[in-house]
Design a protein around this motif. Structure first.
Motif, PDB file in Angstrom:
ATOM      1  N   GLY A  70     -13.385  16.537 -48.196  1.00 37.55           N
ATOM      2  CA  GLY A  70     -12.724  15.424 -48.849  1.00 37.55           C
ATOM      3  C   GLY A  70     -11.774  15.919 -49.909  1.00 37.55           C
ATOM      4  O   GLY A  70     -11.254  17.034 -49.831  1.00 37.55           O
ATOM      5  N   GLY A  71     -11.551  15.094 -50.911  1.00 33.33           N
ATOM      6  CA  GLY A  71     -10.654  15.481 -51.985  1.00 33.33           C
ATOM      7  C   GLY A  71     -10.883  14.617 -53.203  1.00 33.33           C
ATOM      8  O   GLY A  71     -11.491  13.556 -53.123  1.00 33.33           O
ATOM      9  N   LEU A  72     -10.402  15.078 -54.329  1.00 36.17           N
ATOM     10  CA  LEU A  72     -10.483  14.297 -55.563  1.00 36.17           C
ATOM     11  C   LEU A  72      -9.091  14.192 -56.168  1.00 36.17           C
ATOM     12  O   LEU A  72      -8.243  15.060 -55.980  1.00 36.17           O
ATOM     13  N   GLY A  73      -8.873  13.099 -56.865  1.00 39.60           N
ATOM     14  CA  GLY A  73      -7.595  12.897 -57.518  1.00 39.60           C
ATOM     15  C   GLY A  73      -7.789  12.266 -58.883  1.00 39.60           C
ATOM     16  O   GLY A  73      -8.725  11.499 -59.080  1.00 39.60           O
ATOM     17  N   PHE A  74      -6.939  12.620 -59.817  1.00 41.02           N
ATOM     18  CA  PHE A  74      -6.977  11.978 -61.135  1.00 41.02           C
ATOM     19  C   PHE A  74      -5.570  11.928 -61.705  1.00 41.02           C
ATOM     20  O   PHE A  74      -4.718  12.768 -61.388  1.00 41.02           O
ATOM     21  N   VAL A  75      -5.312  10.910 -62.524  1.00 38.91           N
ATOM     22  CA  VAL A  75      -4.008  10.747 -63.139  1.00 38.91           C
ATOM     23  C   VAL A  75      -4.193  10.315 -64.589  1.00 38.91           C
ATOM     24  O   VAL A  75      -5.061   9.502 -64.898  1.00 38.91           O
TER      25      VAL A  75
END
Length: 208
Positions: A70-75
């Motif tokens: 999967g993957g993770l994202g943050f902003v």
């Protein structure tokens, strides 16, 4: 020989029990997130800018139950809705969607601390993750307990970061980053808005 066979059988039973527990948690987590992602018609879910002087860090995780990747994202954005930084990191060896979500929180908090991006609000669309982090009192005995403890202890030590929940429709940018992370081979970090994220940023910008 009989004793060896008995031990092997016990190990298989324990493994089956563990896998059943993980799948049950995954099912409950997925359904809980789905339930919160369909609010009543009277309430519009949207991203809201933080108070003046604060930043908002939106996070999301992506999970493929077949590959366990999967993957993770943050902003990170300010009160004007401007993107200050963000990240997209591929993940492997995941056991559930919740695993990806709490890893997203962990990576985002570490990044915020490393770059002095505080005070801030850490916002997730996973209600169970928000509940576990805001009710962090003692050691967590769940399958992901050690990660929850690490993040909870770090938040207590760091201070200046609170945790909040928003529905999926208010987490579009972080969701886009998490999906993008699944196509990457290594972690990527941004200090300006990348081209693939511009439309998502613009869509949420109108809510500032």
């Amino acid at each position: 020989m009989r004793e060896c066979g008995t031990k092997k059988t016990l190990l298989l039973v324990k493994l089956a029990s563990f896998l059943h527990h993980v799948r049950l948690q995954e099912f409950r987590f997925h359904n809980m997130k789905q339930t919160h992602s369909h609010p009543s018609r009277a309430r519009v879910v949207r991203w809201c800018a933080p108070a003046a002087g604060f930043l908002k860090i939106n996070v999301d995780g992506s999970f493929n139950h077949i590959t366990r990747k999967g993957g993770l994202g943050f902003v990170v954005r300010n009160e004007l809705g401007h993107m200050l930084a963000g990240g997209a990191c591929p993940l492997s060896g995941l056991i559930s969607p919740e695993h990806a979500e709490i890893l997203a929180c962990k990576r985002a908090v570490e990044f915020a601390a490393d770059h002095a991006l505080i005070p801030a609000v850490l916002e997730t669309d996973a209600s169970e993750v928000k509940r576990q982090l805001t009710q962090h009192i003692s050691s967590n005995t769940s399958v992901l307990g050690r990660i929850y403890d690490d993040v909870g202890n770090f938040l207590e030590t760091l201070m200046g970061i609170s945790v909040s929940y928003v529905g999926r429709k208010g987490n579009l940018v972080a969701h886009t980053l998490a999906a993008h992370a699944c196509t990457l081979r290594q972690d990527s970090f941004y200090f300006s808005t990348p081209a693939f994220l511009q439309s998502a940023i613009a869509a949420e910008f109108c809510n500032v």
